[in-house]
Design an enzyme around this catalytic site. Structure first.
Site, PDB file in Angstrom:
ATOM      1  N   ASP A  80       0.889  -1.158   0.000  1.00  0.00           N
ATOM      2  CA  ASP A  80       0.000   0.000   0.000  1.00  0.00           C
ATOM      3  C   ASP A  80       0.936   1.219   0.000  1.00  0.00           C
ATOM      4  O   ASP A  80       2.121   1.103   0.349  1.00  0.00           O
ATOM      5  CB  ASP A  80      -0.849  -0.062   1.276  1.00  0.00           C
ATOM      6  N   ASP A 137      -0.009   5.001   0.929  1.00  0.00           N
ATOM      7  CA  ASP A 137      -0.267   5.954   2.000  1.00  0.00           C
ATOM      8  C   ASP A 137      -0.274   5.238   3.359  1.00  0.00           C
ATOM      9  O   ASP A 137      -1.140   4.406   3.609  1.00  0.00           O
ATOM     10  CB  ASP A 137      -1.637   6.587   1.701  1.00  0.00           C
ATOM     11  N   GLY A 192      -7.489   4.304   2.556  1.00  0.00           N
ATOM     12  CA  GLY A 192      -7.757   3.270   1.546  1.00  0.00           C
ATOM     13  C   GLY A 192      -9.077   3.466   0.815  1.00  0.00           C
ATOM     14  O   GLY A 192      -9.414   2.702  -0.072  1.00  0.00           O
ATOM     15  N   SER A 208      -4.905   5.634  -4.694  1.00  0.00           N
ATOM     16  CA  SER A 208      -4.702   7.071  -4.929  1.00  0.00           C
ATOM     17  C   SER A 208      -4.344   7.355  -6.387  1.00  0.00           C
ATOM     18  O   SER A 208      -3.400   6.794  -6.924  1.00  0.00           O
ATOM     19  CB  SER A 208      -3.590   7.601  -4.028  1.00  0.00           C
ATOM     20  N   ASP A 246      -1.704  -0.473   6.119  1.00  0.00           N
ATOM     21  CA  ASP A 246      -1.841   0.197   7.414  1.00  0.00           C
ATOM     22  C   ASP A 246      -3.307   0.485   7.752  1.00  0.00           C
ATOM     23  O   ASP A 246      -3.594   1.102   8.770  1.00  0.00           O
ATOM     24  CB  ASP A 246      -1.088   1.541   7.404  1.00  0.00           C
TER      25      ASP A 246
HETATM   26  P1  B16 Z   1      -6.463  10.399  -4.084  1.00  0.00           P
HETATM   27  P2  B16 Z   1      -3.811   4.179  -0.374  1.00  0.00           P
HETATM   28  C1  B16 Z   1      -5.633   6.123  -0.498  1.00  0.00           C
HETATM   29  O1  B16 Z   1      -4.317   5.685  -0.707  1.00  0.00           O
HETATM   30  C2  B16 Z   1      -5.710   6.941   0.782  1.00  0.00           C
HETATM   31  O2  B16 Z   1      -5.475   6.093   1.901  1.00  0.00           O
HETATM   32  C3  B16 Z   1      -7.084   7.547   0.920  1.00  0.00           C
HETATM   33  O3  B16 Z   1      -7.144   8.336   2.094  1.00  0.00           O
HETATM   34  C4  B16 Z   1      -7.380   8.407  -0.315  1.00  0.00           C
HETATM   35  O4  B16 Z   1      -8.683   8.968  -0.253  1.00  0.00           O
HETATM   36  C5  B16 Z   1      -7.259   7.528  -1.555  1.00  0.00           C
HETATM   37  O5  B16 Z   1      -5.960   6.965  -1.609  1.00  0.00           O
HETATM   38  C6  B16 Z   1      -7.501   8.302  -2.823  1.00  0.00           C
HETATM   39  O6  B16 Z   1      -6.469   9.236  -2.980  1.00  0.00           O
HETATM   40  O7  B16 Z   1      -7.461  11.413  -3.651  1.00  0.00           O
HETATM   41  O8  B16 Z   1      -5.034  10.899  -4.034  1.00  0.00           O
HETATM   42  O9  B16 Z   1      -6.808   9.757  -5.393  1.00  0.00           O
HETATM   43  O10 B16 Z   1      -3.922   4.019   1.117  1.00  0.00           O
HETATM   44  O11 B16 Z   1      -4.657   3.209  -1.171  1.00  0.00           O
HETATM   45  O12 B16 Z   1      -2.380   4.226  -0.849  1.00  0.00           O
HETATM   46 MG    MG Z   2      -2.728   3.096   3.496  1.00  0.00          MG
END
Ligand code: B16
Ligand code: MG
Length: 218
Positions: free
Chosen positions: A9, A11, A46, A118, A172
């Site tokens: 992952d 973030d 996530g 993300s 996480d």
């Molecule tokens: P974005 P991951 C996720 O990343 C984040 O944990 C989540 O808080 C966020 O809303 C999502 O990505 C979308 O991100 O707005 O930058 O497209 O934990 O899957 O790495």
């Molecule tokens: Mg994460």
């Protein structure tokens, strides 16, 4: 089982952007008279951008207050704030133990994947100077269901050409552990509050290849 691939992952595992997401969401929420705290932010990990906005609006009892177009605009503004804050990221923003683990995996010829929902993942990896360390990054723009659905982890396995049963996923977030478990991969959780991980560690600093080889299904 000797794992064939490790899928990360982003973030909260590779770097700590959760707080930057929180600050951007907090500003947007304030503008529509909703107060959010770090506890709500935990539930957003996530979860996709639009999914996160829906949860925040629900928290403030405002799920019916905005049209689809208005929600779209709020999500876009949040992203602009978030992207601006990403300018502070550099190679020092990689979480402890991650650079060492990536080096060990390459040394052992273990494939390395990324499963982040993300849409900013490529930009973040570039800022961290880690793009070349990943053999395959699942494309979040092609994903229909965010975590806890296993779709992003299965896309990473397919891109690497490995079976989920032969892979380890590192997460996480509780939604991420659920996604890994339902993909058929072995799950490693970072953060002792998580449940159902095959291996649970207090932080990324404890991650290393000899330890990952000992992970068994609980
Ligand atoms: P974005 P991951 C996720 O990343 C984040 O944990 C989540 O808080 C966020 O809303 C999502 O990505 C979308 O991100 O707005 O930058 O497209 O934990 O899957 O790495
Ligand atoms: Mg994460």
């Amino acid at each position: 089982m000797m794992p064939h691939a490790v899928i990360f992952d982003l973030d909260g595992v590779v770097t700590d952007t959760a707080h930057l997401h929180f600050l951007a969401w907090q500003q947007i929420a304030r503008e529509v008279d909703i107060d959010i705290d770090e506890q709500i932010n935990e539930q957003l990990k996530g979860i996709s951008r639009m999914g996160s906005l829906e949860r925040i609006l629900r928290c403030g009892g405002a799920e019916k207050r905005f049209s689809h177009q208005q929600k779209q605009a709020l999500a876009e503004r949040k992203n602009a704030l978030y992207v601006e804050s990403l300018k502070q990221l550099n190679s020092d923003s990689v979480l402890p133990g991650i650079a060492e683990l990536l080096a060990e995996l390459h040394q052992e010829n273990i494939l390395v994947g990324l499963a982040s929902v993300s849409l900013n993942a490529p930009r973040i990896l570039q800022a961290l100077e880690l793009t070349h360390q990943f053999d395959y990054c699942a494309d979040a723009s092609l994903i229909k269901r965010s975590k806890p659905d296993p779709e992003i982890f299965l896309a990473a396995c397919a891109g690497l050409g490995v079976q989920p049963e032969n892979c380890i996923g590192i997460e996480d977030a509780q939604a991420g552990i659920a996604a890994i478990n339902s993909s058929g991969m072995l799950s490693v959780g970072v953060g002792l509050q998580l449940q159902d991980a095959d291996l649970l560690l207090p932080s990324t600093a404890e991650l290393n290849w000899p330890l990952l080889q000992t992970v068994k299904r609980i």
